[in-house]
Every structure is written in C-alpha cells, then in structure tokens.
Design an enzyme around this catalytic site. Structure first.
Site, PDB file in Angstrom:
ATOM      1  N   GLN C 131       0.826  -1.196   0.000  1.00 44.63           N
ATOM      2  CA  GLN C 131       0.000   0.000   0.000  1.00 44.63           C
ATOM      3  C   GLN C 131       0.864   1.251   0.000  1.00 44.63           C
ATOM      4  OE1 GLN C 131      -3.569   0.787   2.708  1.00 44.63           O
ATOM      5  NE2 GLN C 131      -1.940   1.684   3.925  1.00 44.63           N
ATOM      6  N   GLY C 132       0.621   2.185  -0.885  1.00 44.32           N
ATOM      7  CA  GLY C 132       1.395   3.428  -0.933  1.00 44.32           C
ATOM      8  C   GLY C 132       0.525   4.636  -0.649  1.00 44.32           C
ATOM      9  N   TYR C 133       0.358   4.953   0.621  1.00 47.69           N
ATOM     10  CA  TYR C 133      -0.480   6.089   1.000  1.00 47.69           C
ATOM     11  C   TYR C 133       0.379   7.218   1.573  1.00 47.69           C
ATOM     12  CZ  TYR C 133      -5.147   3.956   0.600  1.00 47.69           C
ATOM     13  OH  TYR C 133      -6.317   3.422   0.141  1.00 47.69           O
ATOM     14  N   SER C 134       0.994   6.968   2.748  1.00 47.55           N
ATOM     15  CA  SER C 134       1.717   8.022   3.466  1.00 47.55           C
ATOM     16  C   SER C 134       2.925   8.496   2.680  1.00 47.55           C
ATOM     17  CB  SER C 134       2.216   7.494   4.814  1.00 47.55           C
ATOM     18  OG  SER C 134       1.133   7.164   5.627  1.00 47.55           O
ATOM     19  N   SER C 166       4.443  -1.118   4.102  1.00 50.48           N
ATOM     20  CA  SER C 166       4.789  -2.400   4.712  1.00 50.48           C
ATOM     21  C   SER C 166       5.145  -3.424   3.647  1.00 50.48           C
ATOM     22  CB  SER C 166       3.610  -2.964   5.510  1.00 50.48           C
ATOM     23  OG  SER C 166       3.191  -2.035   6.456  1.00 50.48           O
ATOM     24  N   GLU C 249      -9.009  -0.683   6.917  1.00 46.99           N
ATOM     25  CA  GLU C 249      -7.710  -0.880   7.563  1.00 46.99           C
ATOM     26  C   GLU C 249      -7.800  -0.651   9.067  1.00 46.99           C
ATOM     27  OE1 GLU C 249      -3.120   0.756   7.346  1.00 46.99           O
ATOM     28  OE2 GLU C 249      -4.746   2.066   6.773  1.00 46.99           O
TER      29      GLU C 249
END
Lengths: 396, 383, 396, 383
Positions: C131-134, C166, C249
């Site tokens: 996951q690429g959010y922050s 992660s 999440e």
C-alpha cells in the site's frame, strides 16, 4: 542589636500590650474573620478594639504607605510582624478583598485623590469591597462582558448584571469592569470602575450552589449612576488594570489549596477500612497507593510554590507560576476530596440529618464545592491556553 | 449470547424513553426535592409503571409478572435513569422482590409479589451496617435464638425506600463470623413489627433511603428466606443482579448528562465562537463518547449473562464487576467533565447537570466502587 | 439435513482430504504465513500444494465471485468454512493485502477488465500487493500528499516517495495515491493508481525503527511510467476509493490488538514478584489492581467489538465503530505492554545478548513497537477528530 | 533550605549546558552506539570533565575533590542528561565513589578516590541480582567465611559501567536473611581478582552495564567497607543519593525531549497549519510543562536535603521517593507524548526522540519505579 532585631522586640511588646487576651491562641480564639464594613457586627468588643488599635498602628495593611494609613513597613519588617503574630497566636485584625485586591490595585493605578479617599477606609475596616468581573454568559471569556456604562458627561449610567460576586450582599463598594465603548475591540472598550453599592438601582441576590448555600451572588445594576472620578487608571483601559488584579487572584486561590496540616488521609482510611490496624499497612493496597500518590504530588506542588517564592525573594521575575499554581493546586484539592469520598464509602453519601456524622456531611459538601475550583478564578482550560501561548510560545 | 436488542426489547426501550421524556423529566425529581415530598416519589406514576407491565417484568406470571429477564428490565431502568426517576425499582423489584422470587419460598412469594406486580406494595432490603462498607456478609443486625424463632437487634443503613416499604427483608447474622457467607439469614419483617423503627435519611443524590433500627424484633424461623443460616449466597447473587440494574440506571444517566453537555457545547459562546469548536474539548468529548459505548456493551452483556439458565456464578460475577467498575468510572468522569464544560453555571443548583454529578457519585459508592470490583475480579481470577 | 449442514460436511471432508497432514494442528504446524508473490519461496512443498489446492477451490478468497477465482460462498458458508478450518487446525492457505485490502476495493470500484486482470492473480497468490499512502512530511494529513503523476496521454510519469509501505521490499505491485491535479483542492486532485513494482525507476529501502528492524519501507519513484488503465474508479477521484479502504484498515488494526489468550499477566507477575505464591493474592496490591483494571477494560472492549459485529449481522449500519476500536484497541495494547515492563522491572531493560531471557527481550521490543500503534493507521488524534465531527456533530 | 541556585551553581550550570551543546549532543551517543564502541563512552571526554572539576565535586579535597555537594553535582548531571552523555558519573561518582567516601575507610579512599577525581579510575557497584527487583538488601552474591576472609559466589546484573571498571564494590550477604539490612557486606574487588568474570550487557537505552559472575572470589574482612555485616545502611543511603543524581539526569532529558517536541510543534505542518495550533496538543503540552516545573522543584529539594548536615534519614528518603516517583512518571509521560506528537517519524531510529523514550523507561526501572516509591512513602508514613 540590628534594626530588625529591635523591630522584632518592639513589635512583640506592642502586640502583647494591644491585642486583647481573649483573642490570643490558635486561630484567634475561634474568632470568625474580621471583614469590616458598614454592615459588620463585631462578635464581641475585643474584636472591635483589636481592629481599631491595629488600624491606628497601620498593622492592618503593614506594607502600605503611612500617608494612606498603612504601616509603612519594609518587606523584611512585615515578615517579622507576621512571624510574631503567629508565635503569639494573634488573629489578623482585618481580612478582605479591600486589603488583598482593590488596595494593591489602587496603589499601582489609582490617582492620588483616589488613594486618599479609599485606602484609609480600607485600612480602618470601614468599607468592605467586592469584585464585579464575571457576567452571565461570559464565563471564561471575561473580555466578552456586556455590562454597559453610558457616558453622561461627568458620570455614567450603568446597566447589567455581574455574577459570582463573592459576599456582594455584605459589601459596601464594588470594583467592576464595565463596557464604555461598545464599538471598540473587545478588550479596548472596557473601564475599571468603582461603584458604591448603596447607589439606587443596585440589588443583590445570593446564588445557591450544588453544594448548598454559598457566598456568591448575582448583582444587578439598573440605571445606576457612577461618577467618572471613580474610574481607575484611564477610561477604556480597564483591561490593563484587570489583568494585573487577576494574576494576583489566581495565586491567592492556589495558595488556599496548597496544603495545611489536616488529619491525615491514612488515619481517615483506618477509621473506615475493616481490618485496619493502628499502625500496620492499610489493608487496601490500592487505596494505600492512591493516598501516597496524592501526598507525594502535593509535596511536589508545595516545593514548587516554595521555589517560586524563593526566586521572587531573590528578585527573579515571575513566569507562568500563577497559572501552574492555579491548575495544580485546584486539581490536587479535587483529588483529595475524591479520595475522602472513596475512603468514607457509602457514608459519604449524606446530605443532612440522621445517620451521618458531621464530618461525613462536610466531606460530601466539600467534595461538591471542590468541583468549582477548576472553574472559578480562571478555568483550568484558560490557564492551559495561557501557558501554551505565553510560556511555550505556541501559535494561535 | 447476542449483544443486540430484540424487536420486543427495542419496543420496550422506545416506550420507556418516551414515557420518561413526557412524564418524568429531571424537573419532576427537582420538584419532589424542593417540595420536601414525604414519599419522595409518585405512587400514581409507580402504579402507571406497573400497569405498563414494567414492575412485573422479572416475576412469575402466577404472581402477575411477565416472566421476562434483566435484558428487558435494564432497558426500562436505563430510560428511567435519564430522568433520575425516584420510583422504587431498585428496592422493590431488584433487591427485595428478586430475593423473594429466587428464594423459591412459595408462601412468601404469594404473600408479597402480587402486590408488587400490581404497583401496590413497596419492599426494601436492609443488609448493610455502618461498618459493612461493601461486604454483603457483614450486617450490623444480630439474630439471637429465642424459642422457635429469633430476636433481631441492630441497625441497617441506607435502606433504599425503607421509609415507604410495606415490609423489609432484613439480613442478620444467625451464626458464624462476619465476612462469611454461611450463617446469614434473611427475615421478612412487616413494617409494623414491634421494635422496628424506620427514619428517613437524606442523601446527596436525593435517592430515597432510611435508617432502620431493630430493637428486639421477633421473627420466626419460617420467615427466613432460603432457610436459617442459608441466606448468604442468595443475598450475594441478588445484589449482583441488582448491580446490573443500577448499572443500567447509570448508563441512562450518563447518556443524558453527555447529551446535555453536547447541547451546551454547540450553543454556548466564548471568545466569539461556540465552545464546541475548541479541539481540546472535542477530544475530551470523544473520550466520553467512547466510555458510553463501552458502558452500553458491558451492561447489555451482564444482563444477558444473568438471564442465561445455569449461568456459571463466577462468570456472572465477572460480568457484574466489569459493568460496575466501568460504569462507575465513566459516569463520574462524564459528569465531572460536564460540570467543568458548563463552567460556573454548572456549579449552581439552578442547572440540572449537578443532579447527575451527585447521582454518579452515589451510584459509584453503592454495591462497591471500581476499586472494590477490581479486587473482586482479581480474587475471582485467583490472583 | 439443511443446505448449510451439507456444506459443512462436504467442506470438512474436502479439507481433510486436501490440506497436507504436515500443516494440521495449532498454528498450522508452526508455518509462517503464506504471503505469496513472485519472490515468495515456500517453506516446504506442502505449503505450496496447500495454496494451489485451496486457490483452485476458491478457498483463498471464499466470498469473492467465482468468475475471478473466488469461492462464491455466502457469508454463512464462509463462516462455516472458517469454523471448520479452526476445528481441524488448518492454516490459512494465503494471507496479505491483496486479499484484505486491494481485492475488496477492486470488487467495489474496479472496472471489469481490472477485476479480471488482478483478482485471479491475488486468489492464486501469484502477485503480492503493498500500500502506498503516506508520504514523508504528510503524516496524519493524508490528503496533503505530494507524489506527482504527470499526464502523458495514455500514461503518467510518477515522481515522489511513499513511506510506511509495509513489505514493499517483498511486493510485486503497489496501490498508491498520487496527485494528478496539483491545482485542485487537496482532496480533489488525487488518483488511486496501481503500479507494478518492477517498473524501472521504483526503488525500496527498509526503515529501521526504535524497536529494531521492521516490515516498513520507503519506496521511491523516479520517472516511473504507469498506464492510465491502472487508475481505479476515476481520475482525480482517488480520495473516495482511499476512504473506503481506510475504514477497512482501521478495523483490521484494532482487531489485531483485541485480546487473544496469552499467558496471563498475573502469572507473569508471580514469576517476578518476590514473595508471590502459586495461587494467593499477588503481594503487590497496586500492581494487582492495575492488572485487574487492564483485564476488565479489555473485556469491556471485547464485548463492544462483539456488540458491533452482532449489530452488523443484524443489518444495522456501522457508526463510528472503527474509530472507537482503533483508539481503544491500540491504547489497551500500549497499557498491556507497559504493565509487562512494570512486572519485569529491571529485567525489561535488555536489547540483546547476555543476561536477559528471550521473552524479556521480546517484552522490551514489543513495548517499543506498541508506541506506534496509536500513530499508524490514522493517529488517535485523527480518530478523535472524526468522532467529534461525524458522530457528535461538533462544529469545526 | 532555599530552592534557588546560588551564583556559583548558576555558573556551573551554564558551563555544563554549553559543554553538552558543543561536545556531547545526542549525536555523540548515537555514534558510539552505531560504531559498536567497546567502552561505550569517551575516556578523553571523561578526563576533560575531571579537569573541569566535575568528577571530583563531592569528594574531599585531600583526594583531589572539591568537597561540594549534590546541589552542584545535580546541576552538572542535569546538563549531561540533555545529551544522554554516557560517561560514568552514576557508577563511579555517585555509587561506588560515594560509598567509599561515606564509608570513612581512609585507606580505601586513599587508594581509589584520587584516581577517580583525576578521571583515571572507573569504579562500579555490583549490588543487584536477577531476583532482587528493587530491594537493595537482596543481593545474589553470597559470602562464605574462609580463613580470615570470605569467598564470594554468585551473580550481579546490570552493573553500571562494570565492563570498564578498575574495581567493583560487591554487595554480598555475609549473614542474616535476604531483605534484612544487617548481614550485608560491601567488598572492594579489583577487576583482575581471580574468579571474577565480567561480560558487557546490551541495554535498550544504550547505558553501559555488565553482568558480573563471581566464582569463589577471595576477599579479606579488611576489604569490607563499613565492616563485615555492616554495609546495609550505607548501601541504602548511597543508592538514595545516587537516585537523586539519576533524577537530575532525567530532568535534563525530559527538558531536552520537551524542547525537541515544542520545536516540532512549531514547524511541522499538517492540514495546512503547524500542529502547534491544535488546542488539544497545546493543552497536553501545557501539562508536560507543568510536570517539568514540578520535577525541577523536587530534584532541587532532594539534592539540598541530602547536603544538609545531620539530615533526618527518613525525611531524606521521603524527598528521594517524591523525586523518583515524580520524575519517573513525568519523563515517561513526556517522551510518550513526544513520540506521539512526532508521529510516524518519531518511531524511526533515524530521529533522536526515541533515544529519550528508551532512557526514560530505563531510568524509571532503575532504583525503583513510581509504584515502589509510593509503597516506600506509605511505609515511611506508617501506613
């Protein structure tokens, strides 16, 4: 013999000679405080005599200048006077907001005429003062006050209501914040004004609290005439005066919760906990730790008050001390009251009458009253805002 | 067990909430206090509640009850807690009434329960003395054998609704040591028994209670519910169940107090904005909300656990302790914060919020505070 | 026999027949989870076989539609499958963010082509997702993200950095939020984009935490080409997709801290407290109460999770549950870790090496790691803001 | 006692803070850790500190010391705590050095203290075993009489700076029961004594410590400071004084951590504004500030109380317990909040704030946590 030693000997002699014997001993022989004022009735002749003699000597306001009736003492001398009074068990000849609040304010901001008019009457206990700051709906936002003073040339016509005016029903004069310029920014249109409570249009009603009756009142002003000669400092500049006074009040409130030697919490717990022995560990390990935790934080608080006083004596400028003291002192008192409830258990549930000891009933009411500590004199929230802004420099 | 209201329970809840809103807002309790009402509650309203079937919820149909459980009863009491309604649910239904019902003493049930279900009879339980603290096995009443019966002497404090009760159930030590479950006996004593003196007490939260003095009150062994020396376990289980009821009342009160506070936060202006915009207050309000959500769960779970047939007594006790500890701290915290957020006016008798703060404390110190229940939890867990 | 009973019997038989015997038993015979993906190396042949058979049957994603490789089971059937797996000690054939995060998102927002392309590979464990959010400097303010995707007709050129991704070092594809319209209001210029991690210009570096090594990485994108066919939902509408995924999440994170049966705190305390007996009260009354307090709140939390599940089963719409669970679950875990430190005392101070038991070293690291619980997955502060605004209706 | 720094103390404080800022910022400690430095501190810097007169502060002039007190020493250690400087003040000056000095054993003092004051000699105190927890009277080393001396056997854990010490002072039970003050003896054991094995330990906070194994180590009765069986009270008093030093270090660390956090709050932007504008964070920051102000007072008071000639041991113990309990909770609270306010980056090893959080915990669990000191306070108060 140094000058201070001479002063000490002299003072001791004077106190012994002038304070009536019936008043000597712990707590002034059970005397209720001498608040003075027009409506005041001394409990007995000795109380009246002691006020008169002390006022004559300037000992009701020891550090005030002699030309307004004060004692003209240095700080060192005043400290000795206090020591001697404690040593002999001499009660304070006079207490009240005149001495602690409006007096120091007049000394700092009053005109010469105003000092000469008001301070001697305070010193002699002739006039009792109360404070008119808060208003219904203003709360913590003191500067949002609405009480209107309309300009009529040499006087104002005042309309509005003040709340939380302690002992307004016993007071002769009030020092109040009024709005003189409704168009200016909140804090810039406020004036610090003295008003005689006997002026037509002033009326007072007491406030009943959740803990029962209280010294607080609501004070109503309907078309009350107040002379401009009673403006302190300058018109529209009352906020400056008020802030100086508020800092003072905050410290006073905190001092009141500082400590003092009361019957220990552990002794109280022994009286209530089944299986408690006279000197062993309390049978309730959790409560034991709660008591210790409270006592230790109270000591840390006391040491912090001392550190602040020592710094002030050494001439250091105070920082945010008054806000810290207000927050911590009041929260500690609330913790203490809650501990007392937990100690007394079901016996802490009385309101009045049968089945509860007087001390138990007092525990209940003191707890209820203590909930106001973190509200009155500037809420804990306002104090935290002050620390965040003024000390920590956090942005708005 | 499922932690959700059935349709029937939803309906009871709605009826009860509406009833409280219309017939028993907090103003009624204030009026009873201010008027110095000698009963301290409304017999008419009590009768109405009985007619609605609420009073008889947990009692057998043969006595006029509905033979339902705590799941239903707590829903009603939660609603009443919103208005701090002073009617005698705790004393008559949950304490004395449940003691009778669960004692299996048919004669005693037949004598008293129909009146209870009809809303005509008030009962009370006298079990704690001034030194009992929260221990149900340390009464201050002693029973001395006399002929084929006993003579009761001693005192019971804070007997809920004792001043209006038609009969008291008195817990007395007939043998054994204080603190032991065995040796306790529960005697039914009618209010006009010779040697019985009942004086009304005044509590901080306005809940009706009485001081009961027993001076050589004669009872027979047949009056002992669950038999002579056998009342201890029944008493403890009944108090546990009553504690669930008290928790439901607390849940109602904390919700009402929180809603009053939210309303205040949305309307009260300070520093040119409503105080509900202040983030520090918002975060505190969010914490209070969470405490209420947890309180709903623990009360519901405890009530359902109590209703389950053959519930393990230890597991039920755990549920009760979790509920009472959590509700005690939550109600106190919520009402403390409420008064703080109301500010000065919250301290005046004129505002209602103080009533909830007083009740929160009184409820906390009834049937054991959080510390007591934590100790009990640890003991149940063997540590 | 009802349909469900038949399904149960059938499923049990299938599981017995198809799950290799070496994997059966508590915890799947000590198997580390099967994450799948291109880089994945099975621990042993049986693990590979089990994944293959389960995927074939659709049991890696039991409730997904059969046309994308799912099991097509109803909720009731899926529950039975989970029960049977627990009963037989069958380990999950596959875990990972493909199944729990991007898969459900694609089912809700993906086009038919996208579902057909990606879901079957997830089901079969061929592709592992991250996951690429922050982003560095964005933190709680997710919508403030800067990673730029420049429009080049049928594709974007992506530049920027994602943090807290992660297992990025093990993943094959990433689902990322990118800024496609820098002029639009913060939340309106964001697009939800899938990117193959093997595309030139993608590089990954692991993050070292205060608790030691971690699955977290920084993922850098330098002139990375990403096809527009990999935009989920619509261009500039990524915020809608992201919010749906975030709620999911949050619940997952909270579940992780819910409870579980570990060695009891009281038993641990017995091992460390001098004077503790095998079954008497703990000799430290304060610690005893702290342990009870924690356990009781944990139970209250567990009951609240159950109440929420029961309500959802009954068809009630969820409210602020996920925020409550996130706040309480993570704070409870932190409390537990702190209790474990207090129980172990000085023996909780080890980092590695001599003088500390393995369990003690784990206690220390677990405590450090737990401090991140109230930050990751939306800080507790953000959750409180959400509750205040959405549930309590308090104004901005 | 006056709770204010004298002019001399102000000067020492200023020098120390400047020194730490220039020579010993947190980066130095990080480098020592990352490089796996075998000593874990800088002998050069230690020598410099000795030359500045800091190491000799509490020792007699005859040994090269300044004959000053904890009032001065805490000011230095507070500054060092800002940079988490790993030099061996706690072990060499406050524990072993003070034990020697206060034992009145002239020969032992003459042998070891001049080297300490000069910055050449490192000493350590081995007093706790794996089961001691916080009880100074339960060592894991047993002394068996042998000829005119003793043989020591057992283990000591987390012996601060034990891996670089020139000599250890070992607390061993020569008679009596574990937990009793009497029957404890404190033997000076040079590092090369036969049967002594010292292994460096790795702690979470990077503080240097060692595991010490004693296998039949021979000591003579003359090596026992304060005499055979007489070391208990001296050991407890020394640990109390060292606790004051540790509290000063904690005070420095919490101030540094708070200042880093404030700086972060004033620069870090979220939701288009610096996070320092959020009222919820402001109020929490104000609370942390208050905790620090109280910490300053309790540390200063404890140091002054320790310096007063003929101080009542009970009153000094109370001061120590107040300081340790308050500083423990404040440091932990402040660093927990700091990491939370830093957010994700606060969790990375790359940022410095984590070092303070680790040290806060380690300091909390050294010389007794807050709970331990509350129990001690209650015991001192007779309840």
């Amino acid at each position: 013999m140094s000058d201070l030693q001479a002063f000490q000997a002299e003072t001791r002699a004077w106190l012994k000679e002038n304070c009536p014997a019936s008043l000597l001993g712990a707590g002034g022989g059970g005397l209720v405080g001498t608040w003075g004022g027009r409506k005041w009735q001394p409990e007995n002749e000795d109380q009246r005599v002691w006020l008169e003699r002390a006022a004559e000597k300037g000992f009701t306001a020891p550090t005030w200048p002699t030309d307004v009736g004060g004692g003209g003492l240095s700080k060192a001398e005043a400290k000795i006077l206090a020591q001697e009074m404690r040593a002999l068990g001499v009660p304070p000849p006079l207490i009240g907001f005149g001495l602690t609040m409006i007096g120091p304010t007049l000394l700092q901001y009053g005109s010469e005429e105003q000092k000469q008019e008001h301070l001697p009457k305070i010193v002699r206990g002739e006039i009792r003062w109360c404070q008119g700051y808060s208003e219904p709906g203003a709360g913590s936002d003191l500067a949002g006050l609405q009480m209107r003073a309309e300009d009529k040339g040499d006087h104002y016509i005042v309309n509005g209501t003040k709340v939380w005016t302690s002992y307004a029903d016993e007071a002769d004069w009030i020092f109040a914040l009024v709005r003189t310029d409704p168009k200016a920014k909140k804090q810039e249109g406020i004036t610090f004004l003295l008003i005689d409570m006997e002026t037509p249009g002033v009326s007072v009603s007491p406030i009943l609290l959740i803990s029962g009756s209280s010294p607080f009142c609501e004070t109503h002003f309907q078309d009350v005439k107040a002379l401009k000669s009673n403006v302190i400092f300058k018109e529209h500049a009352g906020w400056t005066v008020a802030k100086a006074l508020l800092g003072h009040e905050r410290s006073m409130v905190a001092e009141a919760f500082g400590g003092g030697s009361r019957r220990s919490l552990a002794d109280r717990a022994r009286a209530y906990l089944p299986g408690a022995t006279a000197d062993g560990p309390l049978p309730d390990g959790g409560l034991r730790r709660d008591i210790a935790s409270f006592e230790m934080e109270a000591r840390a608080f006391g040491l912090t008050m001392q550190r602040s006083r020592d710094a002030a004596k050494a001439g250091q400028q105070p920082g945010a001390e008054s806000s810290i003291f207000k927050i911590v002192g009041t929260e500690l008192n609330q913790r203490r009251q809650e501990l007392l409830l937990h100690i007394a258990g079901p016996q802490a549930l009385g309101w009045e009458g049968e089945g509860f000891a007087d001390g138990e009933l007092a525990t209940t009411r003191d707890w209820l009253r203590s909930r106001g500590n973190t509200i009155e004199g500037g809420t804990s929230e306002v104090q935290r805002n002050i620390i965040a802004k003024r000390v920590l420099g956090l942005p708005d | 067990m499922e932690l959700i209201l059935t349709e029937d329970q939803e309906l009871i809840a709605k009826t009860a909430v509406d009833f409280v809103g219309e017939r028993s807002p907090i103003a009624r309790m204030r009026a009873l206090r201010d008027d110095g009402d000698p009963a301290g509650f409304s017999r008419e309203l009590w009768k109405e509640m009985a007619d609605l079937g609420w009073v008889g919820i947990p009692f057998a149909e043969v006595h006029g009850g509905a033979d339902l459980g705590l799941a239903e009863l707590t829903v009603v009491i939660e609603a009443l807690g919103r208005g701090l309604a002073p009617e005698p649910f705790l004393s008559t239904v949950l304490l004395a009434g449940q003691l009778l019902q669960r004692s299996g003493d048919d004669a005693a049930c037949a004598r008293w329960l129909p009146g209870v279900c009809a809303g005509d009879t008030i009962l009370a339980l006298a079990y704690q003395g001034v030194t009992s603290r929260y221990d149900a096995f340390s009464p201050s009443v002693v029973a001395t054998a006399s002929g084929d019966g006993f003579r009761l002497a001693g005192q019971a404090i804070q007997v809920l609704d004792g001043h209006v009760a038609d009969a008291l159930i008195v817990s007395a030590r007939t043998s054994g040591e204080q603190g032991e479950a065995s040796g306790l006996s529960l005697f039914v004593v009618p209010k006009d028994a010779s040697g019985l003196e009942i004086v009304r007490q005044s509590r901080v939260d306005g809940r009706n209670a009485a001081l009961v003095q027993l001076d050589d009150v004669a009872v027979s062994a047949a009056d002992a519910l669950a038999g002579v020396d056998g009342g201890g376990p029944l008493l403890q289980q009944t108090i546990d169940r009553a504690t669930i009821g008290l928790c439901a009342e607390m849940l109602g009160g904390m919700q009402q107090a929180f809603e009053l506070t939210l309303e205040h936060m949305k309307t009260r202006e300070q520093f040119d904005t409503v105080i509900g915009t202040f983030q520090a207050l918002k975060h505190r309000a969010a914490d209070l909300f969470i405490e209420i959500e947890l309180a709903k769960s623990v009360v519901m779970a405890a009530a359902r656990a109590a209703d389950e047939a053959g519930a393990d007594p230890g597991e039920l006790a755990r549920h009760v302790s979790v509920a009472k500890a959590h509700c005690s701290e939550a109600y106190v915290h919520i009402t403390n914060e409420a008064v703080q957020m109301f500010g000065g006016v919250g301290m005046t008798d004129e505002y209602d919020i103080g009533f909830y703060m007083k009740r929160a404390r009184a409820a906390e110190l009834t049937f054991g505070d959080a510390a007591f229940h934590r100790d009990r939890w640890a003991a149940l867990g063997g540590y």
